[in-house]
Design an enzyme around this catalytic site. Structure first.
Site, PDB file in Angstrom:
ATOM      1  N   CYS A 261       0.836  -1.205   0.000  1.00 36.75           N
ATOM      2  CA  CYS A 261       0.000   0.000   0.000  1.00 36.75           C
ATOM      3  C   CYS A 261       0.874   1.260   0.000  1.00 36.75           C
ATOM      4  CB  CYS A 261      -0.983  -0.049   1.170  1.00 36.75           C
ATOM      5  SG  CYS A 261      -2.408   1.041   0.920  1.00 36.75           S
ATOM      6  N   HIS A 351      -3.596  -5.226   0.243  1.00 37.37           N
ATOM      7  CA  HIS A 351      -3.273  -5.699   1.583  1.00 37.37           C
ATOM      8  C   HIS A 351      -3.285  -7.223   1.667  1.00 37.37           C
ATOM      9  CE1 HIS A 351      -3.415  -1.882   3.960  1.00 37.37           C
ATOM     10  NE2 HIS A 351      -4.028  -1.481   2.865  1.00 37.37           N
ATOM     11  N   GLU A 353      -2.341  -8.955   4.099  1.00 37.27           N
ATOM     12  CA  GLU A 353      -2.708  -9.404   5.444  1.00 37.27           C
ATOM     13  C   GLU A 353      -4.220  -9.526   5.579  1.00 37.27           C
ATOM     14  OE1 GLU A 353      -3.847  -5.345   5.727  1.00 37.27           O
ATOM     15  OE2 GLU A 353      -2.085  -6.282   4.827  1.00 37.27           O
TER      16      GLU A 353
END
Length: 377
Positions: A261, A351, A353
């Site tokens: 990001c 992202h 995660e």
């Protein structure tokens, strides 16, 4: 209007003069920020506690918010970072076995001003047509005539040129130990890191040292890292000169590097790319990304209002050899990843995660581990 009705009234005021009326939701008062919309159907707790949303008033496009309440496990940081919250239909009562309090209680306890009962579909279409802009939520004694509220909004700071990473970064280095045997040690530059990132690295045997955004090269090298991670974060990437200089020093030393990001934009700038502000950004957990090397499509979680300049599949020269635009979004052609071909470094705009969100991109952490393995070999 009775005093009780007045105390429960709220207004969302946009800098173009558009006003949306509703009910007070969360804390009462005034808040200013950039109004953006998030298309995630779930994960409001993770969204609200994501430091990347600092100074933004988030509009939830999902019609009903708050059904699962607020728990003690899913925060992505130690506080709510959004400037304000806009919802259509707040749940009257949360229902989930992990819930410890309601969403409104969490907002009130942290002083987050919100508004409910807004036609969020119309509001989202307005933002798509006019672009993300400055806005304010006003309730209780902060309510005033529309002209006064518009003036207050227009006097607020813009996101373009905003240097915000330092406002959300850790004040001191901390360590997240590996789960089980330690395989690698990573220095993570905290530009607004989410809790799930070092957690996912830990599950892969990585010990993560999270450093303040102001960390020097000596601070970073003092960790003796096998790799360097550049986190997500808020603000305009054009303001990150220190992080860009630090990243160039890492690239010169050929230390494996991975950015996500905001970190991807820092890497892109270190490779010589410029950045620009998107019309209304990418925010949600259902955004497609195409890998230019394989053609594979991943459904991703995203939160960014700026992007790197470039074209899908483009190869370009850098001070560190050739690099390529490795990923892009088919919705608008936006750059979603860059990869250096002659030094061990890559980044993605989304992202991996994925908290909350799809897990399509989780393997990127394994790719980072692969860079560190090959570097040690």
């Amino acid at each position: 209007m009775s005093g009780n009705e007045q105390s429960n009234t709220a207004a969302l005021v946009l800098e173009d003069g558009r006003v949306f009326r509703g009910e007070s939701f969360g804390a009462t008062g005034r808040t200013l920020g950039e109004v953006v919309f998030c298309t995630g159907m779930t994960g409001y707790q993770e969204t609200l506690t994501d430091p990347s949303y600092h100074r933004q008033i988030v509009v939830a496009t999902a019609p009903q918010i708050g059904n699962t309440g607020w728990n003690d496990e899913d925060d992505e940081s130690d506080r709510i970072w959004v400037a304000g919250y806009v919802v259509r239909d707040p749940a009257r009562m949360p229902s989930n076995w992990r819930s410890r309090r309601s969403l409104p209680e969490a907002l009130v306890s942290q002083g987050v001003v919100g508004i409910a009962g807004v036609d969020t579909r119309t509001l989202t279409r307005h933002i798509r047509e006019r672009g993300a802009m400055r806005a304010g939520v006003f309730s209780g004694p902060a309510l005033a005539d529309e002209a006064s509220m518009v003036d207050q909004v227009r006097s607020g700071p813009q996101m373009l040129g905003a240097d915000l990473a330092g406002e959300v970064s850790t004040g001191a280095t901390y360590r997240v130990p590996a789960v089980g045997e330690r395989r690698f040690r990573v220095a993570a530059l905290d530009l607004g890191i989410k809790s799930n990132t070092p957690r996912m690295l830990a599950q892969r045997g990585v010990e993560t040292h999270v450093l303040p955004v102001s960390a020097s090269l000596d601070d970073l090298l003092g960790v003796e890292p096998d790799g360097v991670f550049l986190s997500n974060g808020p603000g305009d990437p054009a303001t990150t000169d220190h992080a860009v200089t630090l990243t160039r020093s890492v690239l010169e030393r050929r230390i494996p590097l991975f950015g996500i990001c905001f970190g991807n934009q820092v890497l892109g700038r270190a490779l010589g790319r410029g950045t620009y502000k998107l019309r209304y950004g990418h925010r949600g957990i259902n955004i497609p990304v195409i890998d230019t090397a394989t053609g594979r499509v991943a459904i991703t979680a995203q939160n960014h209002g700026f992007a790197l300049e470039g074209e899908p599949g483009e190869r370009f020269g850098t001070p560190f050899g050739v690099a390529t635009v490795s990923h892009y979004c088919p919705n608008d052609g936006c750059v979603e990843g860059v990869r250096a071909l002659e030094v061990p470094a890559f980044g993605v705009q989304y992202h991996p995660e994925a908290a909350a969100g799809p897990h399509d991109a989780a393997a990127l952490f394994d790719e980072f581990l692969g860079l560190m393995e090959n570097h040690d070999a």
